[in-house]
Motif scaffolding. Structure first.
Motif, PDB file in Angstrom:
ATOM      1  N   ALA A 107       0.823  -1.217   0.000  1.00 52.80           N
ATOM      2  CA  ALA A 107       0.000   0.000   0.000  1.00 52.80           C
ATOM      3  C   ALA A 107       0.853   1.261   0.000  1.00 52.80           C
ATOM      4  CB  ALA A 107      -0.929  -0.010   1.211  1.00 52.80           C
ATOM      5  N   GLN A 108       2.045   1.166   0.608  1.00 49.06           N
ATOM      6  CA  GLN A 108       2.901   2.346   0.715  1.00 49.06           C
ATOM      7  C   GLN A 108       4.175   2.149  -0.104  1.00 49.06           C
ATOM      8  OE1 GLN A 108       2.081   5.161   2.345  1.00 49.06           O
ATOM      9  NE2 GLN A 108       0.112   4.256   2.895  1.00 49.06           N
ATOM     10  N   SER A 109       4.527   3.173  -0.862  1.00 53.11           N
ATOM     11  CA  SER A 109       5.794   3.144  -1.598  1.00 53.11           C
ATOM     12  C   SER A 109       6.885   3.764  -0.719  1.00 53.11           C
ATOM     13  CB  SER A 109       5.669   3.911  -2.910  1.00 53.11           C
ATOM     14  OG  SER A 109       5.383   5.275  -2.667  1.00 53.11           O
ATOM     15  N   VAL A 110       8.132   3.609  -1.140  1.00 50.70           N
ATOM     16  CA  VAL A 110       9.258   4.181  -0.404  1.00 50.70           C
ATOM     17  C   VAL A 110       9.987   5.173  -1.296  1.00 50.70           C
ATOM     18  CG1 VAL A 110       9.520   2.134   1.040  1.00 50.70           C
ATOM     19  CG2 VAL A 110      10.796   2.300  -1.098  1.00 50.70           C
ATOM     20  N   LYS A 111      10.799   6.009  -0.688  1.00 47.53           N
ATOM     21  CA  LYS A 111      11.549   7.013  -1.434  1.00 47.53           C
ATOM     22  C   LYS A 111      13.033   6.647  -1.441  1.00 47.53           C
ATOM     23  CE  LYS A 111       8.447  10.937  -0.590  1.00 47.53           C
ATOM     24  NZ  LYS A 111       8.344  12.330  -0.050  1.00 47.53           N
ATOM     25  N   VAL A 112      13.635   6.682  -2.619  1.00 46.02           N
ATOM     26  CA  VAL A 112      15.079   6.486  -2.755  1.00 46.02           C
ATOM     27  C   VAL A 112      15.590   7.503  -3.775  1.00 46.02           C
ATOM     28  CG1 VAL A 112      15.262   4.057  -2.089  1.00 46.02           C
ATOM     29  CG2 VAL A 112      14.596   4.630  -4.422  1.00 46.02           C
ATOM     30  N   PRO A 113      16.742   8.127  -3.523  1.00 49.67           N
ATOM     31  CA  PRO A 113      17.233   9.170  -4.426  1.00 49.67           C
ATOM     32  C   PRO A 113      17.429   8.706  -5.863  1.00 49.67           C
ATOM     33  CG  PRO A 113      18.431   9.226  -2.343  1.00 49.67           C
ATOM     34  CD  PRO A 113      17.596   7.982  -2.328  1.00 49.67           C
ATOM     35  N   TRP A 114      17.925   7.467  -6.052  1.00 50.60           N
ATOM     36  CA  TRP A 114      18.246   7.033  -7.410  1.00 50.60           C
ATOM     37  C   TRP A 114      17.004   6.888  -8.291  1.00 50.60           C
ATOM     38  CZ3 TRP A 114      15.936   2.678  -9.186  1.00 50.60           C
ATOM     39  CH2 TRP A 114      15.561   1.694  -8.277  1.00 50.60           C
TER      40      TRP A 114
END
Length: 217
Positions: A101-108
């Motif tokens: 349900a939830q996505s994550v954040k990554v710089p790349w």
């Protein structure tokens, strides 16, 4: 609200599972970026990330899979979370994968390789790429003592995998590492090398490795 992706064949889910298992072996905290604008799902991982969007070497792995209908998705998920879902036999019976349900954040994930403008510039043999990867792994091991800070370890790996390999078209050692580690090579296979502004791509029938590094223009 979560999204359920229905794949064209259950075999595609098996391929995705193998791909993500390999990505997790290269990076215990691996994240996968799922991107679709139609009936093709692009699954990106980042075995090597410089830690900066402005410089250094970043190496992305890419596999594509066919979906049964059109989707619009651009989200990132922990590989471990996707593998947990792929561990359920019912997923393969239905050929459907329910995303977290939830996505994550990554710089790349903000680095987007172009879809067009690629020019085939050379070819590389599997034997060469496998040897470059093997030598790079040995070099990293020789430079990293058992007790070392994570920041220093990351710097060492970045320096080793960012080294350019002399060839008809120079490529970073990390490209060979990713092609090998992600299972994109077959014995005796020739790998096509493509280039566009700021990017290099190695492509086999099993997947693609995309490199962005400072010396490309």
């Amino acid at each position: 609200m979560s999204v359920k992706l229905v794949f064209f064949e259950a075999a595609d889910l098996s391929d995705l599972k193998s791909y993500l298992e390999r990505a997790k072996r290269l990076d215990e905290n691996a994240v996968v970026k799922f991107k679709a604008a139609g009936d093709v799902l692009a699954a990106y991982v980042a075995p090597i990330y410089s830690g900066s969007l402005l410089g250094g070497t970043t190496v992305l792995g890419l596999r594509t899979m066919r979906l049964r209908e059109d989707y619009q998705i651009d989200a990132n998920f922990e590989v471990s979370a996707i593998l947990d879902r792929l561990a359920k036999p019912t997923v393969f019976l239905s050929a459907a994968l329910e995303l977290p349900a939830q996505s994550v954040k990554v710089p790349w994930a903000g680095i987007t390789p172009p879809r067009a403008g690629w020019l085939r510039v050379s070819d590389l043999m599997q034997e060469e790429l496998s040897e470059v990867a093997k030598n790079g792994i040995a070099e990293v091991a020789s430079l990293l003592p058992e007790s070392i800070g994570s920041a220093i370890a990351t710097k060492v790996r970045q320096e080793v995998w960012g080294k350019l390999v002399p060839s008809a078209t120079e490529y970073p050692q990390g490209a060979a590492f990713a092609m090998t580690g992600l299972g994109f090579l077959q014995q005796g296979e020739s790998v096509a090398v493509y280039q566009t502004k700021g990017w290099l791509r190695l492509s086999s029938q099993y997947g693609h490795v995309l490199c962005r590094f400072g010396s490309l223009s």
